[in-house]
Scaffold this motif. Structure first.
Motif, PDB file in Angstrom:
ATOM      1  N   TYR A  86       0.849  -1.199   0.000  1.00  0.00           N
ATOM      2  CA  TYR A  86       0.000   0.000   0.000  1.00  0.00           C
ATOM      3  C   TYR A  86       0.890   1.257   0.000  1.00  0.00           C
ATOM      4  O   TYR A  86       0.673   2.166   0.785  1.00  0.00           O
ATOM      5  CB  TYR A  86      -0.895   0.014   1.238  1.00  0.00           C
ATOM      6  CG  TYR A  86      -1.860  -1.145   1.321  1.00  0.00           C
ATOM      7  CD1 TYR A  86      -3.015  -1.165   0.562  1.00  0.00           C
ATOM      8  CD2 TYR A  86      -1.603  -2.219   2.167  1.00  0.00           C
ATOM      9  CE1 TYR A  86      -3.909  -2.243   0.645  1.00  0.00           C
ATOM     10  CE2 TYR A  86      -2.479  -3.284   2.261  1.00  0.00           C
ATOM     11  CZ  TYR A  86      -3.634  -3.298   1.488  1.00  0.00           C
ATOM     12  OH  TYR A  86      -4.507  -4.343   1.572  1.00  0.00           O
ATOM     13  N   ALA A  89      -0.552   4.873   0.000  1.00  0.00           N
ATOM     14  CA  ALA A  89      -1.387   5.357   1.111  1.00  0.00           C
ATOM     15  C   ALA A  89      -0.630   6.395   1.934  1.00  0.00           C
ATOM     16  O   ALA A  89       0.604   6.369   2.030  1.00  0.00           O
ATOM     17  CB  ALA A  89      -1.804   4.181   1.987  1.00  0.00           C
ATOM     18  N   ARG A  90      -1.385   7.273   2.544  1.00  0.00           N
ATOM     19  CA  ARG A  90      -0.762   8.346   3.333  1.00  0.00           C
ATOM     20  C   ARG A  90      -0.069   7.793   4.561  1.00  0.00           C
ATOM     21  O   ARG A  90       1.031   8.239   4.915  1.00  0.00           O
ATOM     22  CB  ARG A  90      -1.834   9.360   3.735  1.00  0.00           C
ATOM     23  CG  ARG A  90      -1.286  10.554   4.510  1.00  0.00           C
ATOM     24  CD  ARG A  90      -2.381  11.521   4.874  1.00  0.00           C
ATOM     25  NE  ARG A  90      -1.851  12.659   5.620  1.00  0.00           N
ATOM     26  CZ  ARG A  90      -2.596  13.628   6.113  1.00  0.00           C
ATOM     27  NH1 ARG A  90      -3.919  13.627   5.919  1.00  0.00           N
ATOM     28  NH2 ARG A  90      -2.032  14.615   6.787  1.00  0.00           N
ATOM     29  N   TRP A  91      -0.694   6.816   5.214  1.00  0.00           N
ATOM     30  CA  TRP A  91      -0.092   6.249   6.423  1.00  0.00           C
ATOM     31  C   TRP A  91       1.222   5.532   6.100  1.00  0.00           C
ATOM     32  O   TRP A  91       2.132   5.481   6.926  1.00  0.00           O
ATOM     33  CB  TRP A  91      -1.066   5.285   7.105  1.00  0.00           C
ATOM     34  CG  TRP A  91      -1.446   4.086   6.281  1.00  0.00           C
ATOM     35  CD1 TRP A  91      -2.545   3.940   5.493  1.00  0.00           C
ATOM     36  CD2 TRP A  91      -0.702   2.857   6.164  1.00  0.00           C
ATOM     37  NE1 TRP A  91      -2.553   2.715   4.894  1.00  0.00           N
ATOM     38  CE2 TRP A  91      -1.438   2.022   5.296  1.00  0.00           C
ATOM     39  CE3 TRP A  91       0.488   2.397   6.710  1.00  0.00           C
ATOM     40  CZ2 TRP A  91      -1.011   0.746   4.952  1.00  0.00           C
ATOM     41  CZ3 TRP A  91       0.921   1.128   6.380  1.00  0.00           C
ATOM     42  CH2 TRP A  91       0.177   0.317   5.500  1.00  0.00           C
TER      43      TRP A  91
END
Length: 284
Positions: A86, A89-91
């Protein structure tokens, strides 16, 4: 002390530390004593043998390093694999920043920060030692719980830094695997994400990570030397630091020899388990 007593003391010390005869005879005797696990007495704890000091300190370091290294390795692989999958994704980008920040920080800086924060400012954990005062090694809940509480901060300082290294290595491996043909085919075929992560990404990136784990476990005091000294943890790192300060060459040599043997054994173990991790490797 008269001259005769001084001469006898000098002769005794030469026999004790193997300093009699030529350099070649000393060298031969050194290897005979080393192969028989006779490392001589500790100079700073005279007349305690070096082997007894190592036998007392080694279990503490093995417990600390085995727990911290294995946990950091597992966290790095899991987090690196998920973040690599991922990656948009921001995280995942935030996690990259955190790991890249932790990775270059020395172990002892993290240890000192944890000591000040969680043992001094907020006294949640003990400041020093491996167990409570008066508690000796035993298979009892009192000792095991005390040892776990005393070893939490040293282990946490090692885990935080080591996880960053394992995470960055795993994400780099996963980044190459994500674009490979077999992963693309699995995605097109509708394979579950869990299957792709476990069977395709982690399994195919396990070989270099297993090598890193074995070598990390082989270096029994790597990274823990100053960390153990910061927490006064009774392991090989603390003993080695004390031996260096006091010029205890016998003890230093014993710890270095033990570390070399551990790394060599770990490298051999990796070579032997390669066929179990990679079906392409077979011994004939």
């Amino acid at each position: 002390m008269n001259a005769e007593a001084a001469a006898k003391l000098e002769q005794t010390l030469k026999q004790l530390f193997g300093l009699e005869g030529s350099l070649w005879s000393q060298y031969v005797r050194f290897w005979k004593r080393l192969l028989s696990l006779d490392l001589g007495p500790s100079l700073s704890m005279f007349p305690t043998p070096v082997t007894e000091v190592l036998r007392t300190s080694l279990p503490w370091t093995v417990a600390l390093m085995l727990t911290a290294t294995t946990l950091a390795w597992l966290l790095g692989i899991v987090l690196g694999t998920i973040s690599g999958w991922y990656r948009a994704a921001r995280w995942a980008r935030i996690l990259d920043i955190v790991m890249m920040t932790l990775y270059p920080v020395p172990y002892y800086i993290v240890a000192l920060a944890l000591l000040l924060l969680l043992a001094y400012v907020f006294p949640l954990f003990p400041l020093m030692g491996g167990a409570g005062i008066g508690l000796g090694p035993a298979l009892s809940w009192t000792f095991l719980s005390s040892a776990a509480k005393h070893g939490f901060l040293p282990a946490l300082s090692l885990v935080l830094v080591a996880t960053g290294w394992s995470y960055l290595g795993q994400k780099a491996l996963v980044a190459n695997l994500v674009s490979s043909d077999f992963v693309t085919y699995a995605r097109i075929a509708g394979a579950p994400t869990r299957t792709i992560l476990l069977q395709y990404l982690i399994r195919n990136s396990l070989l270099p990570q297993a090598t890193d784990l074995a070598l990390s476990l082989g270096s029994i005091f790597s990274g823990a030397l100053v960390t153990e000294y910061v927490f006064a943890y009774p392991g090989l790192g603390y003993v080695l630091y004390t031996a260096i300060l006091q010029g205890d060459y016998n003890l230093m040599m014993g710890i270095v020899v033990l570390s070399i043997a551990g790394i060599a054994t770990a490298a051999l173990a990796v070579d032997l388990i390669y066929p179990l991790l990679d079906p392409r490797v077979r011994y004939r």
